[in-house]
Each structure stands twice: as structure tokens, then as C-alpha cells.
Write a protein that holds these residues in place. Structure first.
Motif, mmCIF file in Angstrom:
data_model
loop_
_atom_site.group_PDB
_atom_site.id
_atom_site.type_symbol
_atom_site.label_atom_id
_atom_site.label_comp_id
_atom_site.label_asym_id
_atom_site.label_seq_id
_atom_site.Cartn_x
_atom_site.Cartn_y
_atom_site.Cartn_z
ATOM 1 N N TYR A 280 0.815 -1.259 -0.143
ATOM 2 C CA TYR A 280 -0.164 -0.005 0.186
ATOM 3 C C TYR A 280 0.910 1.290 -0.018
ATOM 4 N N GLY A 281 2.087 1.094 0.524
ATOM 5 C CA GLY A 281 2.885 2.246 0.632
ATOM 6 C C GLY A 281 2.370 3.647 1.624
ATOM 7 N N GLU A 282 2.725 4.499 1.344
ATOM 8 C CA GLU A 282 2.131 5.552 2.502
ATOM 9 C C GLU A 282 1.498 6.715 1.950
ATOM 10 N N LYS A 283 0.702 7.144 2.422
ATOM 11 C CA LYS A 283 -0.176 8.379 1.681
ATOM 12 C C LYS A 283 -0.609 9.018 3.091
ATOM 13 N N ASN B 53 3.437 20.754 4.962
ATOM 14 C CA ASN B 53 2.414 21.271 3.879
ATOM 15 C C ASN B 53 1.143 22.110 4.448
ATOM 16 N N VAL B 54 1.042 22.130 5.805
ATOM 17 C CA VAL B 54 -0.129 22.882 6.179
ATOM 18 C C VAL B 54 0.685 24.478 6.411
ATOM 19 N N ASN C 243 -7.991 13.537 0.841
ATOM 20 C CA ASN C 243 -8.082 13.257 -0.737
ATOM 21 C C ASN C 243 -8.622 14.345 -1.635
ATOM 22 N N ASP C 244 -9.872 14.623 -0.715
ATOM 23 C CA ASP C 244 -10.772 15.634 -1.575
ATOM 24 C C ASP C 244 -10.007 17.075 -1.447
ATOM 25 N N LEU C 245 -9.497 17.259 -0.284
ATOM 26 C CA LEU C 245 -8.686 18.483 -0.170
ATOM 27 C C LEU C 245 -7.581 18.840 -1.013
ATOM 28 N N GLU C 246 -6.980 17.652 -1.397
ATOM 29 C CA GLU C 246 -5.912 17.761 -2.176
ATOM 30 C C GLU C 246 -6.490 17.963 -3.651
ATOM 31 N N LYS C 247 -7.559 17.446 -4.083
ATOM 32 C CA LYS C 247 -8.101 17.822 -5.293
ATOM 33 C C LYS C 247 -8.567 19.051 -5.441
ATOM 34 N N LEU C 248 -8.983 19.825 -4.614
ATOM 35 C CA LEU C 248 -9.280 21.200 -4.494
ATOM 36 C C LEU C 248 -8.182 22.032 -4.547
ATOM 37 N N GLY C 249 -7.041 21.420 -4.251
ATOM 38 C CA GLY C 249 -5.948 22.343 -4.187
ATOM 39 C C GLY C 249 -5.415 22.735 -3.033
ATOM 40 N N TYR C 250 -6.041 22.516 -1.688
ATOM 41 C CA TYR C 250 -5.654 22.892 -0.404
ATOM 42 C C TYR C 250 -4.612 22.393 0.203
ATOM 43 N N TYR C 251 -4.386 21.060 -0.027
ATOM 44 C CA TYR C 251 -3.154 20.577 0.607
ATOM 45 C C TYR C 251 -2.565 19.444 -0.422
ATOM 46 N N ASP C 252 -1.343 19.389 -0.308
ATOM 47 C CA ASP C 252 -0.476 18.359 -1.104
ATOM 48 C C ASP C 252 -0.159 17.180 -0.155
ATOM 49 N N LEU C 253 -0.923 16.141 -0.781
ATOM 50 C CA LEU C 253 -0.413 14.725 0.280
ATOM 51 C C LEU C 253 0.923 14.124 -0.329
ATOM 52 N N ALA C 254 1.611 13.455 0.748
ATOM 53 C CA ALA C 254 2.553 12.549 0.283
ATOM 54 C C ALA C 254 2.190 11.396 -0.014
ATOM 55 N N ASP C 255 2.504 10.804 -1.306
ATOM 56 C CA ASP C 255 2.106 9.370 -1.738
ATOM 57 C C ASP C 255 3.305 8.790 -2.232
ATOM 58 N N ILE C 256 3.880 7.839 -1.239
ATOM 59 C CA ILE C 256 5.070 7.007 -1.527
ATOM 60 C C ILE C 256 4.742 5.442 -1.753
#
Length: 452
Positions: A128-131, A137-138, A303-316
């Protein structure tokens, strides 16, 4: 149905951990030609749900789901078989084996617990990695909306930098960092400030109740979760999941910014700029005399906050070889975090003992819907936790037997059978007391929840 799903996962995880732990004792015992009389999942006081003898060992399932055991000949354990111990030692008995063999047999269960936890974490990292939301990023700081966070000295917009001098990597893990920490650093209006975490922080956290949610949140957009029936805007064009991005032309990036803006327009009509899906529209709304819109605010998944451009998530993502060090690192952090929490539990002034829970608490951490990832993450955590708990130098636990064996290896003097019997009784009483206290906490919290 929800309770059944949680209970099923709990029993499955517990059974797996117990069987493998006892197998960790069973295999070296057999390798050293030590007789194993019983191998049991759960305890079988008076009767068993199932049992079958194969060779010299009876395999079975007891009816008391408080653990499990292997009954090794010539060993003072929870069976308290004093009659066998009164007879002359036999070559196949545990007490007849060299100290180093007895030490390996006793450490086998703990070894399996740690190896299992590490293995599961490695496989999870690979699969699964890490997300997660990186704390860095806050960028506009946290949202403070409860007394607990305010009492810590936090304000909306503060950026959490470090806890106990260590940089906070994951925003998702911020609550745990504060639970284990003693002081923290924040950035406020360009200034770096250091604050103390109150000694009774855990007690305050527990007093909020299990449904209170996190004590810190990232700043969320003003998302509509619903409109109150008696609201002035019940018949407006506002819809669920709309996001208010401006009020009378004043930009609203976050929900916490709206309160100050709305307070200027009490008992007036306003024009709200609303984002609905991919379109933006204007909606006329009424502001009450208390300065609100009569709507229900809703948080949004990361995930939705990332799509809206509020925060960038780390997806490793990890290859198998990369997952090994990542899994080891996760295992070590899980162990050290648990040790810090246990230390605070034994300090009454922290109030951490209030969070000590029994079977209800452990069962409740499993999700109400089946998730393979969540199940294995919790199982890995429980495996490492059980491994550490069994290492504690309490006579009824593996750690107690290890201490006595190490004493024998260092001094050359073996503790007497009577001493070991008394130590086993004392250890057993301590464990029962701890078990009663932990499950009593569960019952107390359950009774409290009925009154709320």
C-alpha cells in the motif's frame, strides 16, 4: 452488524497472535526435546470447546478468551502443577534443560511477536505504500476550535514545528506526538515560540470523550454539510457540498475566516460566491442577528482537499527492498511510541491510566467495515505491543521467567521451586488486577456514554 464485524476482526487478530506466540514457545521446546503437554488457544478451565491429542501433546480451544498457553513439562507456569514439580526431574522436562535452552524457549513467543509485527509492516509498505498529509504542507497553520487546544496555548493559524525537539513529519500523527511529548514549538506571525504540554494533557484528552474527535485540525474550506430546517436560508439556492469561497467579494479560504466576516453583516443579506463542482455561482443569503447562516459545516477527506488544491499529500510507493527499511522504521516507531505511553500510564499525575482499556477498547479500534489494510495495520501494532508487554519482568509473563533464568546464568544459582511458585502467584494476581482495572475502565466509559 457493526459490532459483529468489529468483534470478528478482533477475535481473528487475537487468535492469530496467540497461536503464533505460543508456537514461538512450542517449536524451540520441541527442538530441545522438551515435552509439551498442551497447546491451547484461549483458556480451558474445567472444559474445552475442542481438544485432540496428537502424540504427547493435546491441542485445543478453551472457552475463556483471555489468551492461550503451551503447557511445558517441568515448568512452573499458569497451570501451577505442583504435583509434577514435587517428583524427581525427568530428562524431557523444562527444568532439566540447560539455562540457555530454557532462555530460548521463553523468548520464543516474544521473538515471534516482534518478527510478525515487522513482517506485516514490511508487507503493508510494499502493498500500500504510505499516503499522508505532511505537516510542512499545512502552510497556513492549524484550526483551533476546542478548549483543549486553546488551553495548550494554541491559536488558529499556528504552525506546529517540533515536539520534544523532533520535527513533526505527519500531520495525521500530531495527536500521538502531543500524547507522548512534553513541549512543542510553533511558528506564530513569523515568531517561533516554545510551549509546555501540560502533564495532565492525556487526562484532559480522555475527559473529552471518545466521540469528541481530534483536538487539532488542518484549516478546512467553508463546506456546506446541510442547512438547518428553521434556518433563514432553508429556501435558498445553497446546496450540500457547496463551498463558500467569498462573502460580498471578501475571499474566504477557510471556514474559520467566515465568522469575522459574517459578524459585519448581522441581519443583512449577503452575496456568497459558491463553488459547486466545476462551476462557481453567486447565492444570496441572509445573516441572522447572531452572525451565522444557519448551515451545518462539514469537513472534507484529505484526498478531496488535495483535489481542491488546499493541501498536497505525500503518496509514497515502495519496492520490496525499499519496504524492508520502511517497515523496520515503522515497527521501531510503534514500539517506542508505545513505551512512552506506558511510561505515562504509570505516572498517576498524567491521568493516562484513564485511557487504559480492555477487550472492548481493543475491539473498538477495528473499523466497522472490513478493510484488509486496517486489519493488518492493527494486527501489526497489537503484535508489537504484546511482544513488549510479555517482556515486562512480571513473574507470570515470559519476561519474569527470562529474568530468573538470566539471574541463574549470571550467578550460577537457580531460584528454588517454592520461590518460583510464589512469584508466579504474585505475578498472576498483578495481571488479574490489571485486567480487571482495564476492563473496568471500559465498563465505566460505557456507562458514561449511556448518560450522555
Amino acid at each position: 452488524m457493526e459490532i459483529l464485524i468489529k468483534a470478528s476482526q478482533f477475535i481473528l487478530s487475537l487468535s492469530l497472535l496467540i497461536v503464533l506466540h505460543e508456537l514461538g514457545h512450542f517449536i524451540p521446546a520441541k527442538l530441545f526435546k522438551t515435552r509439551v503437554e498442551k497447546f491451547y488457544l484461549f483458556f480451558d478451565y474445567k472444559f474445552s470447546i475442542f481438544k485432540k491429542k496428537i502424540g504427547e501433546t493435546v491441542y485445543g480451544i478453551g472457552w475463556i478468551p483471555l489468551g492461550g498457553y503451551v503447557k511445558i513439562s517441568g515448568m512452573i507456569d499458569e497451570s501451577m502443577d505442583t504435583e509434577q514439580m514435587a517428583l524427581p526431574p525427568q530428562p524431557w522436562e523444562f527444568r532439566s534443560k540447560p539455562a540457555w535452552q530454557r532462555l530460548i524457549i521463553m523468548l520464543g513467543g516474544v521473538f515471534v511477536n516482534f518478527v510478525l509485527g515487522i513482517f506485516i509492516y514490511i508487507m503493508l509498505m510494499w502493498a500500500y505504500g504510505e499516503k499522508y498529509l505532511p505537516n510542512e504542507n499545512v502552510k497556513d497553520g492549524v484550526w483551533v476550535e476546542n478548549k483543549l487546544a486553546e488551553n495548550l496555548g494554541l491559536q488558529t493559524g499556528d504552525k506546529i514545528l517540533t515536539v520534544d525537539g523532533q520535527k513533526v513529519k505527519k500531520f495525521n500523527g500530531l495527536s500521538l506526538e502531543f500524547i507522548n511529548g512534553n513541549k512543542y514549538e510553533i511558528e506564530r506571525n513569523g515568531q517561533v515560540l516554545e510551549q509546555e504540554i501540560p502533564e495532565d494533557f492525556i487526562s484532559q484528552l480522555m475527559d473529552r470523550g471518545k466521540d469528541a474527535g481530534a483536538f487539532l485540525y488542518p484549516r478546512y474550506p467553508f463546506t456546506i454539510g446541510g442547512i438547518q430546517k428553521d434556518s433563514l436560508n432553508a429556501s435558498s439556492d445553497l446546496k450540500k457540498r457547496d463551498i463558500i469561497v467569498a462573502i460580498n467579494g471578501t475571499p474566504i479560504n477557510y471556514y474559520d475566516e467566515a465568522k469575522a466576516v459574517l459578524s459585519k453583516y448581522k441581519n443583512q443579506d449577503i452575496t456568497a460566491t459558491v463553488k459547486r463542482g466545476n462551476e462557481t455561482k453567486e447565492v444570496v443569503l441572509k445573516v441572522s442577528n447572531s452572525g451565522n447562516l444557519g448551515v451545518v459545516f462539514s469537513t472534507i477527506p484529505f484526498n478531496d482537499l488535495e483535489k481542491l488544491g488546499y493541501y498536497d499529500l505525500a503518496d509514497i510507493e515502495y519496492s520490496f527492498t525499499e519496504a524492508i527499511p520502511a517497515g523496520l522504521k515503522k515497527s521501531w516507531k510503534t514500539l517506542t511510541d508505545y513505551m512512552k505511553q506506558l511510561k505515562k500510564i504509570f505516572n498517576p499525575s498524567t491521568g493516562a491510566y484513564k485511557g487504559l482499556g480492555g477487550f472492548i477498547s481493543i475491539g473498538s479500534i477495528f473499523p466497522s467495515e472490513w478493510s484488509a489494510q486496517s486489519f493488518w495495520e492493527i494486527t501489526a501494532f497489537l503484535s508489537i505491543m504484546l511482544g513488549f508487554m510479555n517482556l515486562l519482568p512480571i513473574p507470570a509473563l515470559d519476561g519474569g521467567h527470562v529474568v530468573f533464568t538470566l539471574w541463574e546464568m549470571i550467578t550460577g544459582r537457580k531460584p528454588g521451586d517454592k520461590f518460583l511458585e510464589y512469584a508466579q502467584v504474585v505475578g498472576f494476581i498483578l495481571l488479574i488486577a490489571l485486567l480487571l482495572f482495564a476492563n473496568g475502565n471500559d465498563v465505566y466509559r460505557w456507562i458514561q456514554s449511556l448518560g450522555n
